[in-house]
Design a protein around this motif. Structure first.
Motif, mmCIF file in Angstrom:
data_model
loop_
_atom_site.group_PDB
_atom_site.id
_atom_site.type_symbol
_atom_site.label_atom_id
_atom_site.label_comp_id
_atom_site.label_asym_id
_atom_site.label_seq_id
_atom_site.Cartn_x
_atom_site.Cartn_y
_atom_site.Cartn_z
ATOM 1 N N ASP A 6 -32.164 8.207 17.671
ATOM 2 C CA ASP A 6 -33.379 8.755 19.044
ATOM 3 C C ASP A 6 -33.741 7.792 19.867
ATOM 4 O OD1 ASP A 6 -32.819 11.058 17.797
ATOM 5 O OD2 ASP A 6 -35.050 11.219 16.522
ATOM 6 N N THR A 7 -33.586 7.865 21.308
ATOM 7 C CA THR A 7 -34.537 6.758 22.326
ATOM 8 C C THR A 7 -35.062 7.627 23.250
ATOM 9 O OG1 THR A 7 -34.319 5.558 23.922
ATOM 10 C CG2 THR A 7 -32.052 6.391 23.307
ATOM 11 N N THR A 8 -35.393 7.071 24.721
ATOM 12 C CA THR A 8 -36.356 8.425 25.386
ATOM 13 C C THR A 8 -35.822 7.492 27.127
ATOM 14 O OG1 THR A 8 -38.615 8.218 24.216
ATOM 15 C CG2 THR A 8 -38.417 8.979 26.343
ATOM 16 N N ASP A 9 -34.435 7.982 27.600
ATOM 17 C CA ASP A 9 -34.462 7.764 28.996
ATOM 18 C C ASP A 9 -35.762 7.390 29.792
ATOM 19 O OD1 ASP A 9 -32.575 7.063 30.955
ATOM 20 O OD2 ASP A 9 -33.573 9.029 31.823
ATOM 21 N N PRO A 10 -35.967 6.651 30.463
ATOM 22 C CA PRO A 10 -36.582 6.397 31.532
ATOM 23 C C PRO A 10 -36.762 6.949 32.871
ATOM 24 C CG PRO A 10 -35.620 4.487 31.825
ATOM 25 C CD PRO A 10 -34.809 5.455 30.612
ATOM 26 N N CYS A 67 -16.511 3.699 19.797
ATOM 27 C CA CYS A 67 -16.543 3.126 21.096
ATOM 28 C C CYS A 67 -17.493 3.328 22.663
ATOM 29 C CB CYS A 67 -17.402 1.048 20.689
ATOM 30 S SG CYS A 67 -17.418 0.433 19.735
ATOM 31 N N ASN A 68 -16.675 4.949 22.754
ATOM 32 C CA ASN A 68 -16.846 5.541 23.820
ATOM 33 C C ASN A 68 -17.370 6.272 24.040
ATOM 34 O OD1 ASN A 68 -14.734 3.603 24.604
ATOM 35 N ND2 ASN A 68 -12.766 4.647 23.506
ATOM 36 N N ASN A 69 -18.495 6.603 23.326
ATOM 37 C CA ASN A 69 -20.088 7.727 23.352
ATOM 38 C C ASN A 69 -20.568 7.143 24.829
ATOM 39 O OD1 ASN A 69 -20.667 4.897 22.405
ATOM 40 N ND2 ASN A 69 -21.712 6.051 20.404
ATOM 41 N N ALA A 70 -20.259 7.352 26.092
ATOM 42 C CA ALA A 70 -21.404 6.411 26.767
ATOM 43 C C ALA A 70 -21.951 7.762 27.585
ATOM 44 C CB ALA A 70 -20.119 6.033 28.244
ATOM 45 N N ILE A 91 -33.805 10.963 24.479
ATOM 46 C CA ILE A 91 -32.537 11.673 23.920
ATOM 47 C C ILE A 91 -32.606 11.566 22.360
ATOM 48 C CG2 ILE A 91 -30.165 10.588 23.668
ATOM 49 C CD1 ILE A 91 -30.501 8.645 26.590
ATOM 50 N N SER A 92 -31.681 12.610 22.115
ATOM 51 C CA SER A 92 -31.872 13.206 20.362
ATOM 52 C C SER A 92 -30.793 12.991 19.269
ATOM 53 C CB SER A 92 -33.267 13.782 19.810
ATOM 54 O OG SER A 92 -34.201 13.765 20.573
ATOM 55 N N GLY A 93 -30.880 12.975 19.106
ATOM 56 C CA GLY A 93 -29.574 12.657 17.704
ATOM 57 C C GLY A 93 -28.527 12.255 18.093
ATOM 58 N N GLN A 94 -28.773 11.142 18.795
ATOM 59 C CA GLN A 94 -26.835 10.395 19.506
ATOM 60 C C GLN A 94 -26.380 9.919 18.427
ATOM 61 O OE1 GLN A 94 -25.925 9.639 22.433
ATOM 62 N NE2 GLN A 94 -24.111 9.334 21.776
ATOM 63 N N PHE A 95 -25.173 10.506 18.005
ATOM 64 C CA PHE A 95 -24.350 10.304 17.280
ATOM 65 C C PHE A 95 -23.575 9.092 17.683
ATOM 66 C CE2 PHE A 95 -19.772 9.460 15.116
ATOM 67 C CZ PHE A 95 -20.197 9.343 13.982
ATOM 68 N N ILE A 96 -24.175 8.160 16.420
ATOM 69 C CA ILE A 96 -23.824 6.042 16.654
ATOM 70 C C ILE A 96 -21.934 6.596 15.619
ATOM 71 C CG2 ILE A 96 -24.253 3.948 16.440
ATOM 72 C CD1 ILE A 96 -25.503 5.116 17.801
ATOM 73 N N MET A 97 -21.795 6.624 14.275
ATOM 74 C CA MET A 97 -21.079 6.005 13.757
ATOM 75 C C MET A 97 -21.232 6.574 12.621
ATOM 76 S SD MET A 97 -22.178 3.984 10.314
ATOM 77 C CE MET A 97 -20.299 3.356 10.447
ATOM 78 N N ARG A 98 -19.993 7.157 11.825
ATOM 79 C CA ARG A 98 -19.708 7.559 9.781
ATOM 80 C C ARG A 98 -19.767 6.384 9.031
ATOM 81 N NH1 ARG A 98 -19.674 12.760 8.069
ATOM 82 N NH2 ARG A 98 -18.250 12.384 5.675
#
Length: 342
Positions: A142-146, A199-202, A213-220
Motif C-alpha cells: 500500500d502507498t499513497t499518491d501525492p 516487472c512490468n506493473n506500471a 494505492i491499496s493492494g498493489q500486487f508485487i510478486m508470488r
C-alpha cells in the motif's frame, strides 16, 4: 497414428544484432545496473547475445559523469557509492568496441512517496485435473499518491537465497556416474530478480490522483519451505515515457490470443544510435526516485506441507569433497544483502 504434413509459417524477425539496453539508476545508493545484449534471429531460438567490452557511462545536466564497470556476460554496474540526485536529469551513453555510439533520451529523477505497508496472503490453487496444488504467498503493498498530477510508478523486486552448496559435479566410480554437492567456500547467495512480465506493473495516477494505492500486487513467493523468503522491494517514480513503454510491454505479454488483443509489435524505447540515426535500437534506460525496503515472507503461515524442492545430492562420506568458490555474477553474490540479519 497418421501422416502429418509439416507447415512452415512465414516469420518476421527482428533486425539481427540490434542493440538491446535495459537498466535504470535511482536516488538510492547503488550499485545500479545496465545490461547490454544483441538480438538474434527468431530461427536461432530467439536467444540474445551479450555485449562485451563496451564503454558505458551516465551524465547529468551539470556535466557530472559516472562510469559503469564491465562485469562480463553483458552486465555493467556503477560503484555501490553512486546514487542519482532528485531533480537532476540523466542520460546514458553506450559506446561499443567497434566505435558505434548510442544515447538515451534525458530522464529526470522525480520524488517517490513512501511505502505505507507490505503484506502477504497465502493461497493455493489446484493444477489442472490433478491432486497437485500451486502453493504460495501473494505479496502486496500500500502507498499513497501525492496531490500532484502526472505521477507514474513501477515496482521491482529482488530475492536472495542463501546457499549451502555452490556446485554439483559428476564423477564416475567404475562405470557408475555419481553426483557430488560441493559446499560454498564463502558465504554465498543466489540472486533472483523480477524479469519480463514480472516487472512490468506500471501504473498512472490519472484515475487515483491524491488517493491511496491499496493492494498493489508485487510478486508470488513459492511455498517451498518453512524458512522465511527474503525480498528487497523497490517503489520507483518513473517518467511518462517510461510508463508508456512498460505499460505497452505489460499489455503485450498479458495477451491471451483474443480478437481484441493488441497486435504484437516491436517496442523501441528511449535509446537512439548517434552513429546511425536510422539504426534500430531496443530497450529503455530510466532514472527514478526510489524507496527500497526489505520484506520477509513468513512461510510458516502456509497450509499443509510445502511443495517439494529437489535438493542437490549430498556428498559421500568419507571423504568430503573440497569446497566450491562463490563466483560473483548477476545471479550470485558473496556480498551479504543489506537487511539480511533482520
Amino acid at each position: 497414428m497418421s501422416c502429418v504434413t509439416p507447415y512452415q509459417p512465414e516469420t518476421k524477425s527482428l533486425p539481427n544484432r540490434s542493440l538491446i539496453v535495459d537498466g535504470y539508476i535511482t536516488d538510492q545508493l547503488g550499485p545500479h545496473q545496465v545490461t547490454l545484449t544483441y538480438t538474434a534471429d527468431y530461427t536461432n531460438t530467439a536467444v540474445n547475445f551479450i555485449v562485451s567490452g563496451a564503454t558505458v557511462y551516465v551524465t547529468d545536466d551539470q556535466g557530472n559523469r559516472q562510469s559503469f564497470s564491465d562485469l562480463g556476460r553483458g552486465v555493467y554496474r556503477t560503484p555501490a557509492t553512486f546514487k542519482g540526485q532528485p531533480g537532476r536529469t540523466y542520460k546514458l551513453t553506450v559506446i561499443l568496441p567497434d566505435g558505434r555510439r548510442y544515447e538515451s533520451q534525458p530522464e529526470t529523477i522525480r520524488p517517490v512517496p513512501a511505502i505505507d505497508n507490505i503484506y502477504a496472503t497465502y493461497t493455493q490453487k489446484s493444477v489442472g485435473n490433478t491432486a497437485t496444488f500451486d502453493k504460495g504467498f501473494d505479496v502486496y503493498l500500500d502507498t499513497t499518491d501525492p496531490a500532484t498530477t502526472g505521477d507514474y510508478y513501477r515496482w521491482v523486486w529482488t530475492h536472495y537465497e542463501f546457499l549451502d552448496f555452490c556446485e554439483v559435479r559428476s564423477r564416475f566410480v567404475g562405470s557408475t556416474a555419481v553426483e557430488n554437492s560441493y559446499s560454498c567456500c564463502q558465504k554465498c547467495w543466489d540472486i533472483i530478480r523480477c524479469t519480463g512480465a514480472n516487472c512490468n506493473n506500471a501504473i498512472s495516477d490519472e484515475a487515483i490522483n491524491g488517493k491511496a494505492i491499496s493492494g498493489q500486487f508485487i510478486m508470488r513467493a513459492p511455498f517451498s519451505s518453512l524458512t522465511s523468503y527474503y525480498l528487497e522491494i523497490e517503489q520507483l517514480s518513473i517518467s511518462r515515457d517510461a510508463y508508456i513503454y512498460y505499460k505497452s510491454i505489460e499489455n503485450l505479454t498479458q495477451n491471451n490470443g483474443g480478437i481484441f488483443d493488441a497486435a504484437p509489435s516491436s517496442l523501441r524505447g528511449n535509446m537512439v544510435s548517434v552513429s546511425d540515426p536510422g539504426e534500430t535500437v531496443f530497450g529503455y534506460f530510466s532514472a527514478s526516485g526510489a524507496q527500497k525496503v526489505p520484506y520477509r515472507v513468513d512461510r510458516t503461515k502456509g497450509e499443509g506441507t510445502p511443495n517439494l524442492i529437489i535438493q542437490p545430492p549430498l556428498p559421500p562420506s568419507p571423504p568430503p569433497p573440497p569446497c566450491a568458490e562463490c563466483v560473483e555474477s548477476d545471479y550470485r553474490t558473496r556480498i551479504q544483502p543489506r537487511w539480511w540479519d533482520l
